[in-house]
Design a protein around this motif. Structure first.
Motif, PDB file in Angstrom:
ATOM      1  N   GLY A 236      25.144 -17.929 -14.253  1.00 13.82           N
ATOM      2  CA  GLY A 236      24.656 -17.700 -15.612  1.00 13.82           C
ATOM      3  C   GLY A 236      23.508 -16.698 -15.700  1.00 13.82           C
ATOM      4  N   PHE A 237      23.110 -16.076 -14.588  1.00 12.16           N
ATOM      5  CA  PHE A 237      22.055 -15.060 -14.638  1.00 12.16           C
ATOM      6  C   PHE A 237      22.690 -13.697 -14.912  1.00 12.16           C
ATOM      7  N   GLY A 238      22.391 -13.143 -16.077  1.00  7.93           N
ATOM      8  CA  GLY A 238      23.034 -11.886 -16.441  1.00  7.93           C
ATOM      9  C   GLY A 238      22.146 -10.694 -16.124  1.00  7.93           C
ATOM     10  N   GLY A 239      22.691  -9.505 -16.309  1.00 10.39           N
ATOM     11  CA  GLY A 239      21.894  -8.280 -16.221  1.00 10.39           C
ATOM     12  C   GLY A 239      21.447  -7.884 -14.833  1.00 10.39           C
ATOM     13  N   VAL A 240      22.084  -8.407 -13.793  1.00 17.78           N
ATOM     14  CA  VAL A 240      21.697  -8.013 -12.431  1.00 17.78           C
ATOM     15  C   VAL A 240      22.465  -6.753 -12.048  1.00 17.78           C
ATOM     16  N   GLU A 241      21.745  -5.653 -11.885  1.00 11.47           N
ATOM     17  CA  GLU A 241      22.456  -4.401 -11.631  1.00 11.47           C
ATOM     18  C   GLU A 241      22.644  -4.105 -10.143  1.00 11.47           C
ATOM     19  N   THR A 242      21.611  -4.323  -9.369  1.00  6.59           N
ATOM     20  CA  THR A 242      21.772  -4.135  -7.918  1.00  6.59           C
ATOM     21  C   THR A 242      21.025  -5.230  -7.169  1.00  6.59           C
ATOM     22  N   VAL A 243      21.526  -5.573  -6.003  1.00  7.92           N
ATOM     23  CA  VAL A 243      20.828  -6.500  -5.107  1.00  7.92           C
ATOM     24  C   VAL A 243      20.892  -5.907  -3.705  1.00  7.92           C
ATOM     25  N   HIS A 244      19.752  -5.803  -3.061  1.00  3.29           N
ATOM     26  CA  HIS A 244      19.736  -5.362  -1.664  1.00  3.29           C
ATOM     27  C   HIS A 244      18.963  -6.391  -0.859  1.00  3.29           C
ATOM     28  N   ILE A 245      19.497  -6.731   0.282  1.00  2.44           N
ATOM     29  CA  ILE A 245      18.845  -7.756   1.101  1.00  2.44           C
ATOM     30  C   ILE A 245      18.312  -7.129   2.377  1.00  2.44           C
ATOM     31  N   GLY A 246      17.035  -7.375   2.629  1.00  8.06           N
ATOM     32  CA  GLY A 246      16.406  -6.854   3.836  1.00  8.06           C
ATOM     33  C   GLY A 246      15.792  -7.997   4.620  1.00  8.06           C
ATOM     34  N   ARG A 247      14.774  -7.661   5.381  1.00  6.46           N
ATOM     35  CA  ARG A 247      14.163  -8.645   6.279  1.00  6.46           C
ATOM     36  C   ARG A 247      12.655  -8.476   6.215  1.00  6.46           C
ATOM     37  N   LEU A 248      11.956  -9.575   6.151  1.00  4.78           N
ATOM     38  CA  LEU A 248      10.497  -9.537   6.124  1.00  4.78           C
ATOM     39  C   LEU A 248       9.978 -10.076   7.453  1.00  4.78           C
ATOM     40  N   ILE A 249       9.142  -9.293   8.114  1.00  4.59           N
ATOM     41  CA  ILE A 249       8.609  -9.709   9.409  1.00  4.59           C
ATOM     42  C   ILE A 249       7.086  -9.749   9.298  1.00  4.59           C
ATOM     43  N   GLU A 250       6.514 -10.908   9.580  1.00  2.51           N
ATOM     44  CA  GLU A 250       5.047 -11.024   9.550  1.00  2.51           C
ATOM     45  C   GLU A 250       4.541 -11.234  10.962  1.00  2.51           C
ATOM     46  N   MET A 251       3.521 -10.489  11.327  1.00  7.27           N
ATOM     47  CA  MET A 251       3.000 -10.589  12.689  1.00  7.27           C
ATOM     48  C   MET A 251       1.477 -10.659  12.658  1.00  7.27           C
ATOM     49  N   GLU A 252       0.921 -11.435  13.612  1.00  6.93           N
ATOM     50  CA  GLU A 252      -0.520 -11.389  13.864  1.00  6.93           C
ATOM     51  C   GLU A 252      -0.704 -10.454  15.057  1.00  6.93           C
ATOM     52  N   VAL A 253      -1.428  -9.375  14.888  1.00 10.84           N
ATOM     53  CA  VAL A 253      -1.617  -8.430  15.990  1.00 10.84           C
ATOM     54  C   VAL A 253      -3.095  -8.100  16.165  1.00 10.84           C
ATOM     55  N   GLU A 254      -3.453  -7.675  17.373  1.00 10.89           N
ATOM     56  CA  GLU A 254      -4.850  -7.341  17.634  1.00 10.89           C
ATOM     57  C   GLU A 254      -5.238  -6.048  16.938  1.00 10.89           C
ATOM     58  N   SER A 255      -4.275  -5.098  16.911  1.00 14.54           N
ATOM     59  CA  SER A 255      -4.550  -3.861  16.202  1.00 14.54           C
ATOM     60  C   SER A 255      -3.238  -3.347  15.616  1.00 14.54           C
ATOM     61  N   SER A 256      -3.349  -2.508  14.619  1.00 12.34           N
ATOM     62  CA  SER A 256      -2.120  -2.038  13.968  1.00 12.34           C
ATOM     63  C   SER A 256      -1.590  -0.758  14.612  1.00 12.34           C
ATOM     64  N   GLU A 257      -2.269  -0.344  15.701  1.00  9.29           N
ATOM     65  CA  GLU A 257      -1.952   0.926  16.324  1.00  9.29           C
ATOM     66  C   GLU A 257      -0.481   1.086  16.727  1.00  9.29           C
ATOM     67  N   GLU A 258       0.088  -0.021  17.225  1.00 11.71           N
ATOM     68  CA  GLU A 258       1.431   0.109  17.791  1.00 11.71           C
ATOM     69  C   GLU A 258       2.538  -0.356  16.848  1.00 11.71           C
ATOM     70  N   VAL A 259       2.179  -0.724  15.631  1.00  8.98           N
ATOM     71  CA  VAL A 259       3.185  -1.276  14.720  1.00  8.98           C
ATOM     72  C   VAL A 259       4.287  -0.263  14.431  1.00  8.98           C
ATOM     73  N   GLU A 260       3.899   0.996  14.258  1.00 11.80           N
ATOM     74  CA  GLU A 260       4.882   2.038  13.987  1.00 11.80           C
ATOM     75  C   GLU A 260       5.935   2.100  15.109  1.00 11.80           C
ATOM     76  N   GLY A 261       5.448   2.078  16.349  1.00 15.34           N
ATOM     77  CA  GLY A 261       6.355   2.100  17.504  1.00 15.34           C
ATOM     78  C   GLY A 261       7.243   0.863  17.551  1.00 15.34           C
ATOM     79  N   MET A 262       6.669  -0.297  17.209  1.00 14.41           N
ATOM     80  CA  MET A 262       7.469  -1.537  17.194  1.00 14.41           C
ATOM     81  C   MET A 262       8.598  -1.419  16.188  1.00 14.41           C
ATOM     82  N   CYS A 263       8.303  -0.857  15.034  1.00 17.18           N
ATOM     83  CA  CYS A 263       9.323  -0.696  13.989  1.00 17.18           C
ATOM     84  C   CYS A 263      10.423   0.217  14.475  1.00 17.18           C
ATOM     85  N   ARG A 264       9.988   1.345  15.056  1.00 13.70           N
ATOM     86  CA  ARG A 264      10.952   2.356  15.458  1.00 13.70           C
ATOM     87  C   ARG A 264      11.853   1.878  16.600  1.00 13.70           C
TER      88      ARG A 264
END
Lengths: 222, 74
Positions: B29-57
């Protein structure tokens, strides 16, 4: 000839692959994921299953296990490598083959036999087939929908890197692709499972020639 | 520090999960939905954000089918 089979936590076609290799007339060798060595084997099969529970993406974690370093070197040096199902996913994640396998378009796990056609016989895993030959092989996967960008698909087609094609596409794969090889042709990835149809006790041995092919190819090189 | 990584299918990549959910919503019964995309959310505790880019890649996203973005949340 000694053919290795990698074993990851969650592999479930490793025994079938070892059995098929033995039936083909080669010596099967288990390659444990945590051992960074290939034990001097002449070819490697990366089997199907759910390595590391398919966590993150199928093959994404297995790709960084210790056995993969030497396996990548072996592949780059021209050694014959076959990835089946989850093994195909591992080889894609390791960038030994181009593209990716997405979720099946039907959003269902597909487990049945499908009709396929051998497109290329110039890889070490398909030498004993006739080009255009039809095979009925089992598939069992949730992420078997082959995807690559347009340029990559064009290259695969032009360079004759599509090794196996579905005759009744079960998962939405681009160009009905069921299996591909790398540019050098020594690394092959297949979504269907030849090892599951390599013994008459399993109802068919149509897949056995994949393993016999690698022996024939090695013989031809000597 | 806490880092949040968002991974989602690239534009134009078939997203069968999103399609299935898009079809399911009107059925409820929910109308008006034009697009739906499903992704992934990853939460991390890290000492520094320096290497996050490399982790993603290298691991968190598959660059051939997915795009990612990340931020430091606290």
């Amino acid at each position: 000839m000694r053919i290795g089979v990698t074993v990851f936590p969650g592999s479930n076609c490793d025994r079938d692959a070892l059995h098929a290799i033995e039936r083909a007339g080669a010596t099967p060798v288990e390659l444990w994921h945590a051992d960074p060595e290939l034990k001097g084997v002449d070819a490697v099969v990366v089997p199907g299953g759910f390595s590391y529970g398919d966590y993150l993406r199928p093959g994404a974690i297995a790709r960084f296990s210790k056995v993969m370093g030497p396996l990548e070197e072996f592949a780059k040096g021209g050694g014959p490598v076959l990835g089946v199902c989850n093994g195909f996913q591992v080889l894609l994640e390791a960038h030994l083959l181009p593209g990716a396998l997405l979720r099946n378009t039907g959003m269902r796990f597909v487990s049945r036999r499908v009709r396929t056609r051998i497109e290329k016989t110039d890889t070490p895993w398909t030498t004993l087939f006739d080009g255009g030959e039809e095979l009925t092989l089992p598939v069992a996967h949730n992420e078997g929908n082959y995807y690559a960008d347009e340029g990559t698909i064009r290259t695969l087609e032009e360079e004759g890197q599509v090794v196996l094609r579905y005759l009744d596409n079960p998962n939405g794969s681009a160009n009905d692709i069921a299996g591909i090889c790398n540019e050098a042709r020594n690394v092959v990835g297949l979504m269907p499972h030849p090892e599951r149809v390599s013994d008459p006790a399993l109802g068919s041995e149509e897949g056995l020639r994949v393993f016999k092919s690698v022996l024939a190819a090695a013989g031809a090189r000597v | 520090m806490k880092v949040r990584v968002l991974v989602r299918p690239k534009r134009g990549i078939l997203d069968p999960q999103g399609e299935a959910v898009k079809r399911a919503l009107p059925a409820l019964g929910f109308g008006g939905v034009e697009t739906v995309h499903i992704g992934r959310l990853i939460e991390m505790e890290v000492e520094s954000s320096e290497e996050v880019e490399g982790m993603c890649r290298r691991l968190l996203a598959n660059p051939s089918t997915e795009e990612y973005e990340w931020e430091v949340v606290s």
